[in-house]
Design a protein around this motif. Structure first.
Motif, mmCIF file in Angstrom:
data_model
loop_
_atom_site.group_PDB
_atom_site.id
_atom_site.type_symbol
_atom_site.label_atom_id
_atom_site.label_comp_id
_atom_site.label_asym_id
_atom_site.label_seq_id
_atom_site.Cartn_x
_atom_site.Cartn_y
_atom_site.Cartn_z
ATOM 1 N N SER A 188 -96.801 -2.317 -81.351
ATOM 2 C CA SER A 188 -96.937 -3.434 -80.413
ATOM 3 C C SER A 188 -98.019 -3.517 -79.662
ATOM 4 N N SER A 189 -98.703 -4.621 -79.363
ATOM 5 C CA SER A 189 -99.615 -4.895 -78.448
ATOM 6 C C SER A 189 -99.409 -4.863 -77.055
ATOM 7 N N VAL A 190 -97.827 -4.717 -76.774
ATOM 8 C CA VAL A 190 -97.509 -4.813 -75.593
ATOM 9 C C VAL A 190 -96.996 -3.335 -75.034
ATOM 10 N N LYS A 191 -97.688 -2.630 -74.511
ATOM 11 C CA LYS A 191 -97.257 -1.149 -74.202
ATOM 12 C C LYS A 191 -96.389 -0.823 -73.139
ATOM 13 N N ASP A 192 -96.700 -1.664 -71.826
ATOM 14 C CA ASP A 192 -96.027 -1.642 -70.640
ATOM 15 C C ASP A 192 -95.553 -2.855 -69.982
ATOM 16 N N PRO A 193 -94.389 -3.421 -70.888
ATOM 17 C CA PRO A 193 -94.147 -4.837 -70.497
ATOM 18 C C PRO A 193 -93.432 -5.103 -68.871
ATOM 19 N N LYS A 194 -94.059 -6.055 -68.095
ATOM 20 C CA LYS A 194 -93.774 -6.235 -66.871
ATOM 21 C C LYS A 194 -93.408 -7.576 -66.727
ATOM 22 N N THR A 195 -93.784 -8.606 -67.360
ATOM 23 C CA THR A 195 -93.170 -9.873 -67.207
ATOM 24 C C THR A 195 -92.327 -10.256 -68.409
ATOM 25 N N PRO A 196 -91.405 -11.676 -68.016
ATOM 26 C CA PRO A 196 -90.430 -12.035 -69.163
ATOM 27 C C PRO A 196 -91.396 -12.411 -70.210
ATOM 28 N N GLU A 197 -92.694 -12.805 -70.240
ATOM 29 C CA GLU A 197 -93.544 -13.287 -71.308
ATOM 30 C C GLU A 197 -93.874 -12.058 -72.150
ATOM 31 N N ASP A 198 -94.216 -10.642 -71.229
ATOM 32 C CA ASP A 198 -94.319 -9.507 -72.046
ATOM 33 C C ASP A 198 -93.190 -9.232 -72.880
ATOM 34 N N TYR A 199 -92.129 -9.279 -72.389
ATOM 35 C CA TYR A 199 -90.845 -9.034 -73.055
ATOM 36 C C TYR A 199 -90.703 -9.868 -74.397
ATOM 37 N N ASP A 200 -90.814 -10.792 -74.102
ATOM 38 C CA ASP A 200 -90.640 -12.034 -75.241
ATOM 39 C C ASP A 200 -91.577 -11.656 -76.475
ATOM 40 N N LYS A 201 -92.966 -11.286 -75.938
ATOM 41 C CA LYS A 201 -93.809 -10.940 -77.103
ATOM 42 C C LYS A 201 -93.608 -9.499 -77.698
ATOM 43 N N LEU A 202 -92.841 -8.499 -77.046
ATOM 44 C CA LEU A 202 -92.404 -7.249 -77.614
ATOM 45 C C LEU A 202 -91.007 -7.585 -78.350
ATOM 46 N N VAL A 203 -90.306 -8.333 -77.994
ATOM 47 C CA VAL A 203 -89.158 -8.594 -78.673
ATOM 48 C C VAL A 203 -89.499 -9.323 -80.042
ATOM 49 N N ALA A 204 -90.554 -10.326 -80.123
ATOM 50 C CA ALA A 204 -90.818 -11.001 -81.432
ATOM 51 C C ALA A 204 -91.745 -9.946 -82.399
ATOM 52 N N GLU A 205 -92.605 -9.110 -81.714
ATOM 53 C CA GLU A 205 -93.191 -8.246 -82.496
ATOM 54 C C GLU A 205 -92.262 -7.224 -83.252
ATOM 55 N N ALA A 206 -91.244 -6.819 -82.410
ATOM 56 C CA ALA A 206 -90.407 -5.843 -82.786
ATOM 57 C C ALA A 206 -89.414 -6.582 -83.823
ATOM 58 N N LEU A 207 -88.927 -7.612 -84.014
ATOM 59 C CA LEU A 207 -88.099 -8.331 -84.630
ATOM 60 C C LEU A 207 -89.047 -8.761 -86.212
ATOM 61 N N ALA A 208 -90.438 -8.570 -86.041
ATOM 62 C CA ALA A 208 -91.220 -8.749 -87.184
ATOM 63 C C ALA A 208 -91.330 -7.562 -87.862
ATOM 64 N N CYS A 209 -91.017 -6.509 -87.467
ATOM 65 C CA CYS A 209 -91.052 -5.292 -88.348
ATOM 66 C C CYS A 209 -90.196 -5.318 -89.378
ATOM 67 N N PRO A 210 -90.944 -4.752 -90.607
ATOM 68 C CA PRO A 210 -89.946 -4.472 -91.703
ATOM 69 C C PRO A 210 -88.781 -3.624 -91.634
ATOM 70 N N CYS A 211 -88.872 -2.755 -90.840
ATOM 71 C CA CYS A 211 -87.750 -1.645 -90.596
ATOM 72 C C CYS A 211 -86.582 -2.545 -90.083
ATOM 73 N N VAL A 212 -86.562 -3.569 -89.667
ATOM 74 C CA VAL A 212 -85.084 -4.352 -89.118
ATOM 75 C C VAL A 212 -84.905 -5.683 -90.139
ATOM 76 N N THR A 213 -85.850 -5.929 -91.162
ATOM 77 C CA THR A 213 -85.636 -7.077 -91.874
ATOM 78 C C THR A 213 -84.356 -7.207 -92.297
#
Length: 103
Positions: free
Chosen positions: A12-37
């Motif tokens: 993930s490009s988000v290493k230390d999420p602090k804002t709701p936008e950071d968490y949104d980006k972290l969630v989106a990137e995590a859900l894009a991982c082939p490991c959870v497809t």
């Protein structure tokens, strides 16, 4: 869930999420991982996405303890769709010569 979370957020490009936008980006990137497809697109996809997202966003002292209700929804879905999920999570059954599994 910790293992899937670690794998899904490792690049993930988000290493230390602090804002709701950071968490949104972290969630989106995590859900894009082939490991959870497979589970994300399977019978319990929506409850999984809700549970996984809640866990990532959790700020409780015991990570995920504030997600019990959504985890219960995922658990119910998995129980109701056990056959469909067995293709994603195959059960390993010990053969006759194997020692009993300790839990």
């Amino acid at each position: 869930m910790d293992t899937a979370l670690a794998e899904a957020t490792a690049n993930s490009s988000v290493k230390d999420p602090k804002t709701p936008e950071d968490y949104d980006k972290l969630v989106a990137e995590a859900l894009a991982c082939p490991c959870v497809t497979d589970i994300k697109e399977g019978a319990c996809g929506q409850p999984f996405v809700e549970s996984f997202s809640c866990f990532i966003r959790s700020q409780a002292e015991e990570k995920g303890s504030d997600c019990i209700n959504v985890f219960q929804g995922l658990q119910e879905c998995m129980a109701n769709n056990a056959e469909a999920l067995s293709a994603i999570f195959p059960l390993e059954r010990p053969s006759e010569g194997d020692p009993p599994v300790q839990t």
